[in-house]
Design a protein around this motif. Structure first.
Motif, PDB file in Angstrom:
ATOM      1  N   GLY A  62       0.883  -1.159  -0.080  1.00 12.04           N
ATOM      2  CA  GLY A  62      -0.102   0.070   0.052  1.00 12.04           C
ATOM      3  C   GLY A  62       0.677   1.171  -0.107  1.00 12.04           C
ATOM      4  O   GLY A  62       0.478   2.100   0.531  1.00 12.04           O
ATOM      5  N   THR A  66       1.585   3.272  -2.059  1.00 12.91           N
ATOM      6  CA  THR A  66       0.927   4.540  -2.592  1.00 12.91           C
ATOM      7  C   THR A  66      -0.166   5.063  -2.025  1.00 12.91           C
ATOM      8  O   THR A  66      -0.648   6.399  -2.592  1.00 12.91           O
ATOM      9  CB  THR A  66       0.728   4.430  -4.105  1.00 12.91           C
ATOM     10  OG1 THR A  66      -0.487   3.546  -4.026  1.00 12.91           O
ATOM     11  CG2 THR A  66       1.991   3.663  -4.896  1.00 12.91           C
ATOM     12  N   MET A  89       5.445  -1.648  -2.294  1.00  9.60           N
ATOM     13  CA  MET A  89       4.520  -2.647  -3.405  1.00  9.60           C
ATOM     14  C   MET A  89       3.626  -1.606  -3.865  1.00  9.60           C
ATOM     15  O   MET A  89       2.903  -1.233  -3.185  1.00  9.60           O
ATOM     16  CB  MET A  89       4.394  -3.692  -2.675  1.00  9.60           C
ATOM     17  CG  MET A  89       3.305  -4.519  -3.234  1.00  9.60           C
ATOM     18  SD  MET A  89       2.936  -6.198  -2.179  1.00  9.60           S
ATOM     19  CE  MET A  89       1.359  -6.315  -2.299  1.00  9.60           C
ATOM     20  N   SER A 104       0.856  -0.874  -9.705  1.00 11.78           N
ATOM     21  CA  SER A 104       0.771   0.092 -10.951  1.00 11.78           C
ATOM     22  C   SER A 104       2.064   0.220 -11.470  1.00 11.78           C
ATOM     23  O   SER A 104       3.121   0.716 -10.642  1.00 11.78           O
ATOM     24  CB  SER A 104       0.274   1.333 -10.520  1.00 11.78           C
ATOM     25  OG  SER A 104       0.726   2.307 -11.234  1.00 11.78           O
ATOM     26  N   PRO A 120      -9.763   0.018   2.012  1.00 15.32           N
ATOM     27  CA  PRO A 120     -10.917  -0.696   2.508  1.00 15.32           C
ATOM     28  C   PRO A 120     -11.788  -1.235   1.523  1.00 15.32           C
ATOM     29  O   PRO A 120     -11.975  -0.788   0.458  1.00 15.32           O
ATOM     30  CB  PRO A 120     -11.839   0.561   3.097  1.00 15.32           C
ATOM     31  CG  PRO A 120     -10.703   1.587   3.271  1.00 15.32           C
ATOM     32  CD  PRO A 120      -9.789   1.526   2.299  1.00 15.32           C
ATOM     33  N   ILE A 159     -10.321  -7.707   1.862  1.00 15.29           N
ATOM     34  CA  ILE A 159      -9.417  -7.628   2.916  1.00 15.29           C
ATOM     35  C   ILE A 159      -9.154  -9.157   3.611  1.00 15.29           C
ATOM     36  O   ILE A 159      -8.217  -9.401   3.416  1.00 15.29           O
ATOM     37  CB  ILE A 159     -10.001  -6.467   4.106  1.00 15.29           C
ATOM     38  CG1 ILE A 159      -9.682  -5.031   3.689  1.00 15.29           C
ATOM     39  CG2 ILE A 159      -8.832  -6.927   5.425  1.00 15.29           C
ATOM     40  CD1 ILE A 159     -10.237  -4.078   4.865  1.00 15.29           C
ATOM     41  N   HIS A 205      -7.493 -11.330   0.809  1.00 16.36           N
ATOM     42  CA  HIS A 205      -6.443 -10.801   0.217  1.00 16.36           C
ATOM     43  C   HIS A 205      -5.223 -10.714   1.482  1.00 16.36           C
ATOM     44  O   HIS A 205      -3.936 -11.112   1.213  1.00 16.36           O
ATOM     45  CB  HIS A 205      -6.418  -9.368  -0.200  1.00 16.36           C
ATOM     46  CG  HIS A 205      -7.182  -9.240  -1.749  1.00 16.36           C
ATOM     47  ND1 HIS A 205      -7.308  -8.251  -2.292  1.00 16.36           N
ATOM     48  CD2 HIS A 205      -7.306 -10.475  -2.732  1.00 16.36           C
ATOM     49  CE1 HIS A 205      -7.901  -8.605  -3.692  1.00 16.36           C
ATOM     50  NE2 HIS A 205      -7.640  -9.881  -3.792  1.00 16.36           N
TER      51      HIS A 205
HETATM   52  N1  LIG Z   1      -9.399   5.753   6.722  1.00 13.87           N
HETATM   53  C1  LIG Z   1      -9.739   5.592   8.210  1.00 13.87           C
HETATM   54  O1  LIG Z   1     -10.298   6.588   8.771  1.00 13.87           O
HETATM   55  C2  LIG Z   1      -9.340   4.349   8.575  1.00 13.87           C
HETATM   56  C3  LIG Z   1      -9.635   4.221   9.950  1.00 13.87           C
HETATM   57  C4  LIG Z   1      -9.308   3.061  10.532  1.00 13.87           C
HETATM   58  C5  LIG Z   1      -8.460   1.899   9.950  1.00 13.87           C
HETATM   59  N2  LIG Z   1      -8.449   2.085   8.664  1.00 13.87           N
HETATM   60  C6  LIG Z   1      -8.042   1.012   7.809  1.00 13.87           C
HETATM   61  O2  LIG Z   1      -6.764   1.339   7.106  1.00 13.87           O
HETATM   62  C7  LIG Z   1      -6.856   0.688   5.878  1.00 13.87           C
HETATM   63  C8  LIG Z   1      -6.722   1.435   4.782  1.00 13.87           C
HETATM   64  O3  LIG Z   1      -5.508   2.492   4.661  1.00 13.87           O
HETATM   65  P1  LIG Z   1      -5.020   3.290   3.686  1.00 13.87           P
HETATM   66  O4  LIG Z   1      -5.948   4.345   3.931  1.00 13.87           O
HETATM   67  O5  LIG Z   1      -3.532   3.649   3.938  1.00 13.87           O
HETATM   68  O6  LIG Z   1      -5.438   2.734   2.439  1.00 13.87           O
HETATM   69  P2  LIG Z   1      -5.420   3.225   1.052  1.00 13.87           P
HETATM   70  O7  LIG Z   1      -4.884   4.500   0.746  1.00 13.87           O
HETATM   71  O8  LIG Z   1      -6.962   3.462   0.766  1.00 13.87           O
HETATM   72  O9  LIG Z   1      -4.965   2.160  -0.033  1.00 13.87           O
HETATM   73  C9  LIG Z   1      -3.639   1.368   0.122  1.00 13.87           C
HETATM   74  C10 LIG Z   1      -3.261   0.977  -1.043  1.00 13.87           C
HETATM   75  O10 LIG Z   1      -3.860  -0.394  -1.011  1.00 13.87           O
HETATM   76  C11 LIG Z   1      -3.311  -0.782  -2.440  1.00 13.87           C
HETATM   77  N3  LIG Z   1      -4.085  -1.885  -3.019  1.00 13.87           N
HETATM   78  C12 LIG Z   1      -5.498  -1.897  -3.037  1.00 13.87           C
HETATM   79  N4  LIG Z   1      -5.724  -2.917  -3.703  1.00 13.87           N
HETATM   80  C13 LIG Z   1      -4.694  -3.854  -3.891  1.00 13.87           C
HETATM   81  C14 LIG Z   1      -4.331  -5.239  -3.923  1.00 13.87           C
HETATM   82  N5  LIG Z   1      -5.489  -6.043  -4.820  1.00 13.87           N
HETATM   83  N6  LIG Z   1      -3.271  -5.761  -4.056  1.00 13.87           N
HETATM   84  C15 LIG Z   1      -2.220  -4.724  -3.559  1.00 13.87           C
HETATM   85  N7  LIG Z   1      -2.411  -3.523  -3.349  1.00 13.87           N
HETATM   86  C16 LIG Z   1      -3.780  -3.230  -3.342  1.00 13.87           C
HETATM   87  C17 LIG Z   1      -3.297   0.356  -3.278  1.00 13.87           C
HETATM   88  O11 LIG Z   1      -2.158   0.400  -4.055  1.00 13.87           O
HETATM   89  P3  LIG Z   1      -1.851   0.399  -5.600  1.00 13.87           P
HETATM   90  O12 LIG Z   1      -3.085   1.205  -5.988  1.00 13.87           O
HETATM   91  O13 LIG Z   1      -0.618   1.333  -5.737  1.00 13.87           O
HETATM   92  O14 LIG Z   1      -1.696  -0.814  -5.870  1.00 13.87           O
HETATM   93  C18 LIG Z   1      -3.408   1.565  -2.205  1.00 13.87           C
HETATM   94  O15 LIG Z   1      -2.483   2.763  -2.521  1.00 13.87           O
HETATM   95  C19 LIG Z   1      -7.999  -0.266   5.748  1.00 13.87           C
HETATM   96  O16 LIG Z   1      -7.873  -1.603   6.151  1.00 13.87           O
HETATM   97  C20 LIG Z   1      -9.103   0.387   6.699  1.00 13.87           C
HETATM   98  O17 LIG Z   1      -9.921  -0.579   7.228  1.00 13.87           O
HETATM   99  C21 LIG Z   1      -8.797   3.159   7.684  1.00 13.87           C
END
Ligand SMILES: NC(=O)c1ccc[n+]([C@@H]2O[C@H](COP(=O)([O-])OP(=O)(O)OC[C@H]3O[C@@H](n4cnc5c(N)ncnc54)[C@H](OP(=O)(O)O)[C@@H]3O)[C@@H](O)[C@H]2O)c1
Length: 287
Positions: A8, A10, A31, A34, A75, A79, A82
């Motif tokens: 993640g 990016t 990782m 893209s 999200p 989840i 994967h």
């Molecule tokens: N936002 C909130 O308020 C909050 C609060 C508590 C917990 N969380 C948890 O935090 C997590 C989200 O974190 P975040 O905001 O850092 O994530 P994010 O920015 O939404 O996404 C993280 C990365 O996941 C990668 N990704 C998506 N599908 C993929 C796949 N099939 N294989 C490999 N990589 C993949 C994408 O990278 P690429 O496009 O570069 O591949 C993306 O940049 C979730 O589990 C959520 O439940 C969020």
């Protein structure tokens, strides 16, 4: 030198983790799915690997020679599937430690689907035999950037938070804690509850953003179904919109939530305040 893999990379927490580890002598591998984003990372001097959680062969390649890994997934209903696939591949590759992003309130009986999915993966990780640290963050301050269009257009931000006071966390602090858990001793087997230093209302949030951008911003509370419609209209899948509306309903019932001390304990400094966040992201809020 042993490699640290940042999944993640990016995204919000992955990029924050990378920022805290860059330039400190660690062998980092970022990782992404893209090729374009991988090239951009390489241009910044970060070694990148193209892999997808749904492609086991790509995970084997990403994990070759890796000692420690940061695990995050956007999200998604994918989840559990994967992240378990990643844990299996990491174990096979001989990874010694995984730092996983979960969510506050993770539990099998939790009202939020995200919290139940994360609980499933937490259990899987704990039983994997790989050392772990679990990060359970509260809602990110960075989510507020989603209000930029209405802040611009109407000088307003809308949600169903009512007067709830919530210790929103700056994702940069999640990155800092993840970086510590990946590179320092003493974090194995720990579950950290990550919040901001202070519970804040959405009226305070609007005030802080308004001060930072030099424009009045009003917080407008809306009914739950209006909030859900707004989220779905903004592109959130229905299950996630339901989760977010339920989370805010719960927040209204609780009133003021108590912050956790885990960020300050791990980092030896308090987390970023709302005002600090608003100042640092003023450019983004201005558009
Ligand atoms: N936002 C909130 O308020 C909050 C609060 C508590 C917990 N969380 C948890 O935090 C997590 C989200 O974190 P975040 O905001 O850092 O994530 P994010 O920015 O939404 O996404 C993280 C990365 O996941 C990668 N990704 C998506 N599908 C993929 C796949 N099939 N294989 C490999 N990589 C993949 C994408 O990278 P690429 O496009 O570069 O591949 C993306 O940049 C979730 O589990 C959520 O439940 C969020």
């Amino acid at each position: 030198m042993k490699t640290i893999l940042i999944t993640g990379a990016t995204g919000t927490t992955g990029s924050a983790t990378l920022q805290y580890l860059k330039g400190k002598g660690f062998d980092l591998r970022a990782m992404t799915r893209s090729a374009e984003k991988a090239a951009a990372l390489e241009k910044e001097g970060v070694s990148a690997v193209i892999a997808d959680y749904s492609d086991p062969a790509s995970l084997d390649k990403a994990l070759a020679g890796v000692e420690r890994a940061f695990l995050v997934h956007t999200p998604s209903l994918q989840i559990p599937h994967h992240e378990k696939a990643f844990i299996d591949a990491a174990k096979k590759a001989g990874v010694k430690k995984i730092v996983k992003v979960s969510v506050i309130g993770a539990g099998h009986d939790a009202p939020l689907r995200l919290a139940r999915m994360h609980a499933e993966v937490e259990d899987y990780l704990m039983q994997s035999g790989v050392a772990y640290t679990i990060l359970r963050p509260h809602s990110f301050l960075q989510n507020l950037l989603g209000n930029t269009p209405t802040i611009h257009g109407q000088g307003a931000m809308y949600s169903n938070n009512g007067d709830a006071k919530i210790p929103l966390i700056d994702a940069r602090d999640i990155g800092a804690v993840a970086a510590a858990a990946l590179t320092e001793e003493g974090h194995d087997g720990k579950i950290y509850h990550l919040t901001g230093p202070m519970a804040v209302s959405f009226q305070q949030v609007a005030g802080a953003i308004g001060s930072a951008i030099g424009k009045e911003v009003q917080y407008v509370n809306v009914p739950d179904d209006t909030a859900k419609q707004g989220l779905v209209g903004a592109g959130f899948p229905e299950w996630l919109a339901d989760d977010l509306v339920t989370l805010n309903q719960w927040g209204r019932q609780v009133g003021e939530q108590r912050p956790s001390e885990d960020v300050a304990t791990v980092l030896g400094r308090p987390g970023h305040s709302l005002e600090n966040f608003a100042r640092d992201y003023a450019g983004a809020f201005k558009g």
